[in-house]
Scaffold this active site. Structure first.
Site, PDB file in Angstrom:
ATOM      1  N   ASP A  39      23.411 111.962  74.274  1.00 29.04           N
ATOM      2  CA  ASP A  39      24.658 111.722  73.538  1.00 29.04           C
ATOM      3  C   ASP A  39      25.794 111.951  74.521  1.00 29.04           C
ATOM      4  OD1 ASP A  39      26.681 111.470  71.425  1.00 29.04           O
ATOM      5  OD2 ASP A  39      25.034 111.880  70.046  1.00 29.04           O
ATOM      6  N   HIS A  60      24.109 100.949  62.520  1.00 28.15           N
ATOM      7  CA  HIS A  60      24.880 100.581  61.323  1.00 28.15           C
ATOM      8  C   HIS A  60      26.382 100.816  61.516  1.00 28.15           C
ATOM      9  CE1 HIS A  60      25.045 104.725  59.013  1.00 28.15           C
ATOM     10  NE2 HIS A  60      25.325 104.870  60.289  1.00 28.15           N
TER      11      HIS A  60
END
Length: 398
Positions: free
Chosen positions: A266, A306
């Protein structure tokens, strides 16, 4: 006449049963998750089936005030106070710490009690309801904050935004309804970077925002699909955009003896707060740039795609594909929206993605389109949460 009487008696008994549950749901019901969810969905479906036009108007027109009431409770730290207090609190007890007018607070507290957010014990006396206990939990309280402060204005801007864009798919996240609602020129992620408190609450809620208690590793055949052909010592599991490592931690807890390393990726600011997980490596990686871990057995990406339009997703997927080896697979942990009969919970998240990111929750057909355009094929789909169809999509390069 007898038939009418019998029917009336049947429904009277049904109402009495529901009133008994409302007064205190039995543990046998609460502990039977499929039955509990079936009853919950049925109860929600009954409302539009029996309400008249005035009932429907009251429900629809004033529903936004429920979030407002919850946000006031958040501001007052009311849910935690009531939950932790050994005695009920009076309106005066609640008003004094904030220097508030008890008359104003009384009106708000009565409304909150009508929503079952708190419990009215006696005149001007309040205690915790069952819902108070939920929202006393810090991560769920953060959900109140982000819904009201981060998303409420963009939701309000969505109808005009759709009119302006002529109901067309757009591609610039900086011109989403989110930006219009906040009067900003940035997309949501740039905006959050400049609003640290909002970002903190957002990230906190993201740790619990998935609906239901079902967990992907409880039904996904990780041993037979991933571990079976894994090469000892080589990278086993790469969690892309994995936050602080909740999925890596869960994987390690379920499989203590893994043949290769698990790697959490990340942004650097996120990785700095990573959970301590035995055998987990951490890498600061921007998923729009080169994937540094090559030939891993499984590249896992959860609730990332998404957030983005197809163009952006293809960029993310292209970096993963270039890193993959002949034995690699891609595991996408996302919703697969049914083509018919989609659940309200899934669709309200889909509309939220449109509002915030001009993105979407995808159907199986849309997943096939996206992955095909990125050079992948879907091998299998494992759905592990029935209501909103949270699933693991197994894909490999073509």
């Amino acid at each position: 006449m007898a038939e009418t009487s019998d029917s009336s008696h049947k429904y009277t008994e049904l109402v009495a049963g529901l009133e008994a549950i409302a007064a205190g749901a039995p543990e046998a019901l609460l502990s039977d998750e499929p039955l509990r969810k079936r009853l919950l969905d049925a109860a929600k479906a009954v409302i539009p089936a029996i309400e008249d036009k005035d009932d429907a108007a009251q429900r629809l027109f004033y529903t936004p005030l429920e979030l407002v009431a919850a946000r006031i409770g958040y501001n007052l730290n009311l849910f935690e106070k009531l939950t932790k207090s050994s005695v009920p609190l009076t309106t005066k007890d609640i008003a004094e710490p904030v220097g508030g007018d008890p008359a104003i607070l009384e009106r708000i507290l009565k409304y909150m009690a009508s929503l079952h957010l708190i419990k009215e014990i006696d005149v001007s006396t309040w205690g915790p309801s069952r819902l108070s206990g939920f929202f006393a939990q810090r991560a769920y309280a953060a959900g109140i904050f982000i819904s009201h402060t981060i998303l409420n204005s963009p939701w309000g801007a969505l109808p005009d935004w759709l009119e302006r864009t002529k109901y067309q798919q757009t591609h610039d996240i900086r011109d989403a309804a989110f930006s219009e609602g906040h009067g900003a020129k940035q997309g949501i992620f740039e905006w959050l970077a400049e609003h640290p408190r909002d970002a903190h609450e957002f990230n906190l809620f993201m740790t619990v925002q998935r609906y239901g208690d079902e967990f992907w590793l409880d039904s996904f055949p990780f041993e037979s699909l991933v571990l079976k052909d894994a090469t000892p010592g080589e990278p086993l599991f790469v969690d892309i955009g994995g936050g602080i490592g909740h999925q890596c931690k869960a994987l390690r807890e379920k499989f203590s003896d893994l043949p290769g390393p698990i790697i959490l990726e990340d942004q650097a600011s996120v990785i700095a707060g990573a959970l301590p997980v035995e055998g987990m490596q951490t890498l600061a990686v921007n998923f729009f740039e080169d994937q540094p871990v090559k030939d891993a057995r499984a590249y896992y990406i959860r609730n990332v795609l998404h957030n983005w339009t197809d163009d952006h997703c293809c960029k993310i997927l292209s970096h993963i594909k270039r890193a993959m080896g002949p034995k690699s697979m891609l595991l996408i942990d996302e919703m697969v929206v049914p083509t018919k009969g989609a659940h309200k919970i899934g669709m309200q998240l889909d509309i939220s993605m449109l509002t915030a990111c001009i993105a979407e929750e995808r159907s199986e057909g849309r997943w096939k389109e996206l992955l095909s355009s990125a050079g992948f094929k879907i091998d299998q789909i494992f759905t592990y949460q029935a209501e909103v169809a949270d699933s693991i999509i197994v894909a490999t390069p073509v």
